[in-house]
Design a protein around this motif. Structure first.
Motif, PDB file in Angstrom:
ATOM      1  N   GLN A  38      10.109   1.119  -9.614  1.00 49.31           N
ATOM      2  CA  GLN A  38      10.561   2.014 -10.670  1.00 49.31           C
ATOM      3  C   GLN A  38      10.431   1.388 -12.045  1.00 49.31           C
ATOM      4  OE1 GLN A  38      14.536   3.233 -10.007  1.00 49.31           O
ATOM      5  NE2 GLN A  38      13.925   4.827  -8.581  1.00 49.31           N
ATOM      6  N   SER A  39      10.961   0.170 -12.143  1.00 50.78           N
ATOM      7  CA  SER A  39      11.203  -0.332 -13.487  1.00 50.78           C
ATOM      8  C   SER A  39       9.935  -0.670 -14.230  1.00 50.78           C
ATOM      9  CB  SER A  39      12.100  -1.561 -13.422  1.00 50.78           C
ATOM     10  OG  SER A  39      11.579  -2.449 -12.480  1.00 50.78           O
ATOM     11  N   PHE A  40       8.897  -1.075 -13.532  1.00 53.71           N
ATOM     12  CA  PHE A  40       7.700  -1.451 -14.270  1.00 53.71           C
ATOM     13  C   PHE A  40       6.922  -0.254 -14.768  1.00 53.71           C
ATOM     14  CE2 PHE A  40       8.081  -5.632 -12.175  1.00 53.71           C
ATOM     15  CZ  PHE A  40       8.156  -6.360 -13.326  1.00 53.71           C
ATOM     16  N   SER A  41       7.351   0.938 -14.333  1.00 52.19           N
ATOM     17  CA  SER A  41       6.605   2.105 -14.799  1.00 52.19           C
ATOM     18  C   SER A  41       7.150   2.631 -16.109  1.00 52.19           C
ATOM     19  CB  SER A  41       6.637   3.199 -13.745  1.00 52.19           C
ATOM     20  OG  SER A  41       7.959   3.565 -13.516  1.00 52.19           O
TER      21      SER A  41
ATOM     22  N   HIS B 216      -4.374  -8.588   5.949  1.00 51.65           N
ATOM     23  CA  HIS B 216      -3.828  -9.938   6.047  1.00 51.65           C
ATOM     24  C   HIS B 216      -2.321 -10.000   6.057  1.00 51.65           C
ATOM     25  CE1 HIS B 216      -7.694 -11.805   5.698  1.00 51.65           C
ATOM     26  NE2 HIS B 216      -7.971 -10.890   4.813  1.00 51.65           N
ATOM     27  N   ASN B 217      -1.695  -8.850   5.892  1.00 53.06           N
ATOM     28  CA  ASN B 217      -0.234  -8.844   5.987  1.00 53.06           C
ATOM     29  C   ASN B 217       0.426  -9.796   5.000  1.00 53.06           C
ATOM     30  OD1 ASN B 217       1.364  -7.220   7.413  1.00 53.06           O
ATOM     31  ND2 ASN B 217       0.852  -8.131   9.400  1.00 53.06           N
ATOM     32  N   THR B 218       0.000  -9.737   3.774  1.00 51.06           N
ATOM     33  CA  THR B 218       0.627 -10.627   2.795  1.00 51.06           C
ATOM     34  C   THR B 218       1.966 -10.039   2.364  1.00 51.06           C
ATOM     35  OG1 THR B 218      -0.443  -9.461   1.019  1.00 51.06           O
ATOM     36  CG2 THR B 218      -1.544 -11.415   1.852  1.00 51.06           C
ATOM     37  N   CYS B 219       2.783 -10.897   1.799  1.00 51.98           N
ATOM     38  CA  CYS B 219       4.076 -10.405   1.332  1.00 51.98           C
ATOM     39  C   CYS B 219       3.941  -9.811  -0.065  1.00 51.98           C
ATOM     40  CB  CYS B 219       5.105 -11.519   1.353  1.00 51.98           C
ATOM     41  SG  CYS B 219       4.628 -12.911   0.338  1.00 51.98           S
ATOM     42  N   ASP B 220       2.800 -10.009  -0.695  1.00 55.86           N
ATOM     43  CA  ASP B 220       2.633  -9.524  -2.060  1.00 55.86           C
ATOM     44  C   ASP B 220       1.984  -8.157  -2.081  1.00 55.86           C
ATOM     45  OD1 ASP B 220       3.530 -11.847  -3.644  1.00 55.86           O
ATOM     46  OD2 ASP B 220       1.957 -12.812  -2.466  1.00 55.86           O
ATOM     47  N   LYS B 221       2.659  -7.201  -1.526  1.00 59.59           N
ATOM     48  CA  LYS B 221       2.102  -5.864  -1.543  1.00 59.59           C
ATOM     49  C   LYS B 221       2.882  -5.042  -2.549  1.00 59.59           C
ATOM     50  CE  LYS B 221       0.178  -2.592   1.568  1.00 59.59           C
ATOM     51  NZ  LYS B 221       0.161  -2.006   2.860  1.00 59.59           N
ATOM     52  N   TYR B 222       2.219  -4.624  -3.592  1.00 57.50           N
ATOM     53  CA  TYR B 222       2.935  -3.935  -4.648  1.00 57.50           C
ATOM     54  C   TYR B 222       2.461  -2.497  -4.756  1.00 57.50           C
ATOM     55  CZ  TYR B 222       4.609  -8.492  -5.947  1.00 57.50           C
ATOM     56  OH  TYR B 222       5.209  -9.709  -5.917  1.00 57.50           O
ATOM     57  N   SER B 223       3.348  -1.688  -5.312  1.00 53.68           N
ATOM     58  CA  SER B 223       3.016  -0.274  -5.432  1.00 53.68           C
ATOM     59  C   SER B 223       1.963  -0.090  -6.520  1.00 53.68           C
ATOM     60  CB  SER B 223       4.257   0.526  -5.771  1.00 53.68           C
ATOM     61  OG  SER B 223       4.610   0.275  -7.108  1.00 53.68           O
ATOM     62  N   ARG B 224       1.466   1.125  -6.567  1.00 54.95           N
ATOM     63  CA  ARG B 224       0.409   1.429  -7.499  1.00 54.95           C
ATOM     64  C   ARG B 224       0.849   1.253  -8.952  1.00 54.95           C
ATOM     65  NH1 ARG B 224      -4.088   4.426  -6.634  1.00 54.95           N
ATOM     66  NH2 ARG B 224      -5.063   5.147  -8.545  1.00 54.95           N
ATOM     67  N   GLN B 225       2.074   1.677  -9.217  1.00 52.23           N
ATOM     68  CA  GLN B 225       2.533   1.614 -10.604  1.00 52.23           C
ATOM     69  C   GLN B 225       2.698   0.173 -11.083  1.00 52.23           C
ATOM     70  OE1 GLN B 225       5.871   4.211 -10.168  1.00 52.23           O
ATOM     71  NE2 GLN B 225       5.002   5.669 -11.620  1.00 52.23           N
ATOM     72  N   VAL B 226       3.254  -0.637 -10.211  1.00 51.42           N
ATOM     73  CA  VAL B 226       3.431  -2.042 -10.578  1.00 51.42           C
ATOM     74  C   VAL B 226       2.071  -2.687 -10.815  1.00 51.42           C
ATOM     75  CG1 VAL B 226       4.366  -4.248  -9.834  1.00 51.42           C
ATOM     76  CG2 VAL B 226       5.537  -2.164  -9.236  1.00 51.42           C
ATOM     77  N   SER B 227       1.125  -2.356  -9.942  1.00 50.22           N
ATOM     78  CA  SER B 227      -0.207  -2.943 -10.094  1.00 50.22           C
ATOM     79  C   SER B 227      -0.866  -2.466 -11.374  1.00 50.22           C
ATOM     80  CB  SER B 227      -1.096  -2.564  -8.917  1.00 50.22           C
ATOM     81  OG  SER B 227      -0.439  -2.811  -7.727  1.00 50.22           O
ATOM     82  N   GLN B 228      -0.603  -1.208 -11.701  1.00 49.98           N
ATOM     83  CA  GLN B 228      -1.240  -0.702 -12.915  1.00 49.98           C
ATOM     84  C   GLN B 228      -0.690  -1.418 -14.141  1.00 49.98           C
ATOM     85  OE1 GLN B 228      -1.685   3.470 -12.965  1.00 49.98           O
ATOM     86  NE2 GLN B 228      -2.533   3.525 -15.015  1.00 49.98           N
ATOM     87  N   ARG B 229       0.592  -1.721 -14.098  1.00 49.73           N
ATOM     88  CA  ARG B 229       1.171  -2.469 -15.208  1.00 49.73           C
ATOM     89  C   ARG B 229       0.525  -3.848 -15.308  1.00 49.73           C
ATOM     90  NH1 ARG B 229       5.472  -2.125 -18.473  1.00 49.73           N
ATOM     91  NH2 ARG B 229       4.633  -0.065 -18.790  1.00 49.73           N
ATOM     92  N   ALA B 230       0.352  -4.485 -14.168  1.00 50.59           N
ATOM     93  CA  ALA B 230      -0.288  -5.805 -14.159  1.00 50.59           C
ATOM     94  C   ALA B 230      -1.719  -5.701 -14.688  1.00 50.59           C
ATOM     95  CB  ALA B 230      -0.294  -6.374 -12.759  1.00 50.59           C
ATOM     96  N   PHE B 231      -2.373  -4.609 -14.314  1.00 48.80           N
ATOM     97  CA  PHE B 231      -3.740  -4.345 -14.767  1.00 48.80           C
ATOM     98  C   PHE B 231      -3.772  -4.246 -16.295  1.00 48.80           C
ATOM     99  CE2 PHE B 231      -7.110  -1.180 -15.572  1.00 48.80           C
ATOM    100  CZ  PHE B 231      -8.166  -1.822 -14.966  1.00 48.80           C
TER     101      PHE B 231
END
Lengths: 498, 429
Positions: free
Chosen positions: A301-304, B358-373
């Motif tokens: 939620q928060s990063f959006s 690979h079952n990594t623990c770093d699976k993030y949602s689309r929105q979080v990834s877009q922010r990182a992008f």
């Protein structure tokens, strides 16, 4: 003899005072800005004494690493004369020049002077002339140490934005050479930028400024900074221990972290405030467990949240703002007429599917069957599927107006029967019935223009051969499915690889 | 022997003395055209150029021979310094016999500005009233009248044009033509000196302008490492009038005799050999000086050379979060697969696919990834290949090479091991 020793004593006293001032500044800054000791030391040793010569300095580093604050705090703590201008708020050369000149003469724009600047200054030539005039002023630069003048610092913030201005490259090079152009020995130029010397395109027409890098915070430094802001430091530090690590894996920007951790902290405090948990080891463990379930969703939620310092400056961001909020609940959050809903669906289908598929979908229905019957090897089918997927990931393609209208008409005919059920939906503003949908009139084109103007549909350049305008849907999957659901439209049936 | 005894015992030195010395050295090192010039010694090449230029200009002043010359050479090789020194020498030798007009291509490339500036400087020089509102033609008339007036009273005009290439890039090269044309007539007594970092600056001139230019070129080239080191040592020498200054000079001399420092300087100048960059090194080292002892050490130089040659890309990669690294590695993989166009959608799809495998623990949602992008875009590690409308569909490209990314992954402290595998094995699915 006595005279001399007294003079010596005075000198020693002065010296001690000055040394304390330097040390004080270091303490003051490193206290206020944890994790920046190296940068503060570097900055202070480059700044040196009040009359020291000063070559152009480029302070760079990613956003929210304390570049501007540390620079300004240190200059005002040391009492150096300086002028600060940000190229973000002063978005053209004239504003930059005038703002600096205003600060140098101590002019404040107000109602009394009709919000005018001290000098009107549009060109760099004028700026240089005025700068020579102002930087020589006695009250600004006079010192008690001999004939040397105090260095006057000019800080240009966000210089990376100048690249986008017209004539920006020449402006950057001239600003870098300002000391040579004005022939002032006591001009200190400081540039603050989020782009490093490699991407700033300083151009060949300038000497390289001294670089000073502000690196990103490490996890420990983030921890120090975030606890510093909080009144309930014990509880907060415990909270951070559990939640900072997963958050900082996604983003290391301190402003963002502070913002997104705040609501989570409120949640964390809840059981504590309710009196369910007491702050001892047992309680802390319970809290830790309680927290774990919230971390993952909170991150989503928060990063959006729209970046506050960025502001909403593009239409696209507006669009995402408009429907990112209401979508969390059901419904669209704003009204679309039935006609425009269909139109939107038609455009979406048209820009999603290849035009070769139209016949199969909307034709007599034979095409689709015959196509399916054709056998092909597994690998070929895989390859086709991969290609289709690739194409879909690339985003909606453009489609000409004619095709779009044809699909719209087909949809309207297809859905004619079921439209009866949807009478509770408001129709076109005129309230005509949905038979109106059948004929493609100027009404539909009006709707198309409306959709384009609110940016749900994009008009791209018309095709060079036919000259007809082409369109592209500018909505994401969630949104279009919401639209389809609202009018009970089986969208999946019409989409390839849905 | 005497020297060593000075070194082993601590010299008593007050902070004021150190500050004074540092201030003096800083002023010398900062160089530029506006500093007291006579303290700096010139390199042999520059010295011969200085002599020739001095002769040339004094010819104009004394014998009324109109001359023009170009000083060419890379940045920071002392072109402006030489010109300023010649002008200062001439001014003391022939006071009141000539006046200087300084123009810079960055400011006055435009004819209107240039003419106004010329008029202004001439007015200041001759104590006349300068009207800001004067039109172009009035200024031109004023200039021609001034030229005649000066020639009649046996007074020369020296025009110094910095960034000469920018004047030459103007359409029609109006200003250059007018100045060089005035040079041809007998009723004027002027010299035009251009300075440019472009070695082909004279080739930029139009035919009619080139024919009026007298093709005198002075070339300034970067010196050898030894010369540059000697220059730096010269500059870092204090006038020996006190105990402290003597000790400082002795110490600096010893320091420059050290093999390791020579090595450091020659390594530093591999990128840029201009004297300016060597002086910058000296300046940065001087900033690091311990103001209590007041002596330069080798450590100061080491630190300075590290700071002055930063690796911005690597530093940026060092500070990235895990998710941002994931996205970069995925992009690198996509480039490895010869995909020409890819956008956020493609990247996220590939990222999800690999995460699922690979079952990594770093699976993030689309929105979080877009922010990182978006962070990656802000840091200019990636860039839009073309302007599109929505972020997710806009084609992007990577701005770092895969070698840089590899170094970055190794230097980043939070980088998980699985990322190294994703990175190094292209066909690792």
């Amino acid at each position: 003899m006595g005279k001399k020793s007294r003079a010596d004593a005075v000198r020693l006293e002065k010296e001690a005072e000055r040394r304390i001032a330097g040390e004080d500044c270091r303490h003051f800054l490193s206290d206020r800005f944890p994790g920046r000791n190296e940068q503060i030391d570097n900055l202070l040793c480059i700044l040196g004494e009040p009359c020291d010569a000063f070559p152009p300095l480029l302070v760079y580093g990613s956003p929210a690493t304390g570049k501007t604050s540390i620079l300004r705090e240190s200059l005002s703590f040391l009492g150096r004369p300086h002028a600060y201008v940000s190229c973000r708020s002063c978005h053209c050369p004239r504003l930059v020049f005038e703002s600096i000149l205003n600060q140098l003469v101590g002019h404040v724009r107000s109602r009394a002077n009709n919000y005018a600047s001290a000098r009107r200054c549009e060109k760099l030539t004028d700026f240089v002339t005025y700068l020579v005039e102002f930087c020589g002023r006695k009250e600004l630069v006079s010192t008690n140490c001999g004939n040397l003048n105090k260095t006057v610092y000019l800080i240009f913030d966000n210089v990376e934005l100048i690249r986008g201005w017209s004539g920006g490259n020449v402006l950057i090079s001239s600003l870098l050479k300002l000391a040579d152009l004005t022939r002032l020995p006591n001009l200190g130029l400081i540039f603050v930028s989020s782009a490093g010397p490699d991407t700033l395109q300083l151009g060949s027409a300038s000497r390289e400024p001294l670089p000073l890098h502000f690196k990103d915070y490490s996890n420990e430094e983030l921890y120090q900074i975030l606890t510093k802001r909080q009144p309930h430091s014990e509880l907060y530090s415990f909270f951070l221990k559990s939640s900072l690590a997963p958050f900082s894996r996604a983003s290391r920007k301190v402003t963002e972290l502070a913002e997104s951790l705040h609501p989570l902290f409120l949640k964390y405090c809840e059981p504590f405030l309710n009196g369910k948990v007491i702050l001892n080891d047992q309680g802390k463990r319970e809290l830790y467990k309680y927290m774990e379930q919230y971390i993952q969703p909170a991150m989503g939620q928060s990063f959006s949240i729209a970046d506050p310092d960025k502001g909403v400056n593009t239409k696209q961001e507006w669009k995402s703002m408009i429907y990112s909020r209401p979508l969390a609940k059901t419904g669209l959050g704003f009204h679309l007429s039935l006609c425009s809903r269909y139109l939107l669906l038609a455009i979406y289908i048209a820009s999603r599917n290849p035009s070769t598929l139209d016949d199969a979908l909307f034709g007599s229905g034979e095409g689709a069957k015959t196509k399916r019957k054709r056998r092909s090897s597994m690998s070929a089918m895989d390859r086709d599927a991969a290609m289709m997927q690739e194409k879909q990931l690339k985003g909606p393609s453009v489609c000409p107006l004619e095709r779009l209208l044809a699909i719209f008409q087909c949809l309207a005919v297809d859905r004619n029967v079921s439209c009866e059920k949807l009478t509770d939906f408001k129709l076109d503003s005129s309230g005509e019935d949905c038979r109106q949908l059948k004929d493609v009139t100027s009404n539909v084109q009006m709707e198309l223009v409306t959709l384009t103007s609110v940016n749900l549909v994009l008009k791209s350049s018309s095709s060079p051969l036919e000259g007809l305008p082409r369109f592209r849907a500018n909505v994401d999957t969630d949104f279009i499915h919401e639209v389809a659901r609202s009018i009970c439209f089986p969208l999946d049936k019409y989409l390839l690889n849905a | 022997m005497v020297g060593t005894t000075i070194f082993t015992e601590r010299i008593s030195v007050t902070r004021e003395q150190v500050n004074e010395a540092v201030a003096l050295l800083r002023r010398k090192l900062c160089g530029g055209s506006n500093q007291p010039l006579h303290q700096l010694s010139l390199l042999p090449d520059a010295e011969s150029n200085r002599k020739q230029l001095h002769d040339l200009l004094s010819h104009t002043i004394v014998n009324a021979y109109n001359n023009s010359a170009l000083l060419l050479g890379p940045r920071g090789c002392g072109k402006t310094l030489v010109l300023e020194r010649v002008l200062a020498d001439l001014q003391s030798a022939y006071p009141e016999r000539f006046s200087i007009v300084r123009l810079s291509g960055l400011l006055h490339a435009d004819e209107y500005c240039a003419l106004k500036e010329i008029a202004r400087q001439l007015c200041v020089e001759n104590e006349l009233f300068f009207s800001k509102a004067a039109s172009f033609s009035e200024n031109l008339q004023f200039l021609t009248a001034m030229l005649k007036e000066c020639a009649l009273s046996d007074k020369a005009l020296v025009f110094a044009l910095e960034e000469f290439d920018l004047f030459a890039q103007r359409p029609k090269q109006c200003l250059l033509y007018n100045l060089l044309d005035a040079m041809q007539s007998t009723t004027s007594q002027i010299a035009v000196v251009g300075i440019s970092a472009r070695l082909d600056a004279d080739q930029l001139l139009e035919k009619r302008v080139r024919s009026r230019f007298s093709h005198r070129k002075f070339l300034f080239l970067p010196p050898s490492v030894e010369d540059a080191t000697r220059l730096l040592q010269d500059v870092l020498t204090l006038p020996s009038d006190s105990q402290y200054a003597k000790a400082f000079n002795m110490h600096t001399k010893k320091l420059f005799e050290k093999e390791s420092l020579k090595c450091l300087i020659s390594k530093f100048t591999e990128v840029d050999l201009s004297p300016q960059s060597v002086l910058d090194l000296g300046f940065r080292a001087l900033c690091n000086i311990n103001r209590d002892t007041g002596l330069l050490t080798e450590d100061n130089f080491k630190k300075a050379s590290l700071i002055l040659r930063p690796k911005p890309k690597l530093e940026t990669l060092k500070g990235l979060s895990v998710l941002e690294l994931y996205l970069l590695v995925v992009m690198n993989r996509l480039e490895g697969q010869n995909r020409e166009v890819y956008n956020f959608n493609t990247i996220f799809h590939e990222y999800e696919r690999l995460c699922g495998l690979h079952n990594t623990c770093d699976k993030y949602s689309r929105q979080v990834s877009q922010r990182a992008f978006e962070h990656l875009l802000d840091r200019e590690l990636i860039n839009y290949a073309e302007r599109f409308t929505t972020v997710e569909y806009t084609p992007v490209k990577l701005l770092i090479s895969s070698q840089e990314l590899k170094d970055g992954l190794h230097s980043n402290s939070v980088c998980p091991t699985i990322l190294h595998q994703w990175f190094s094995h292209d066909n690792f699915k």
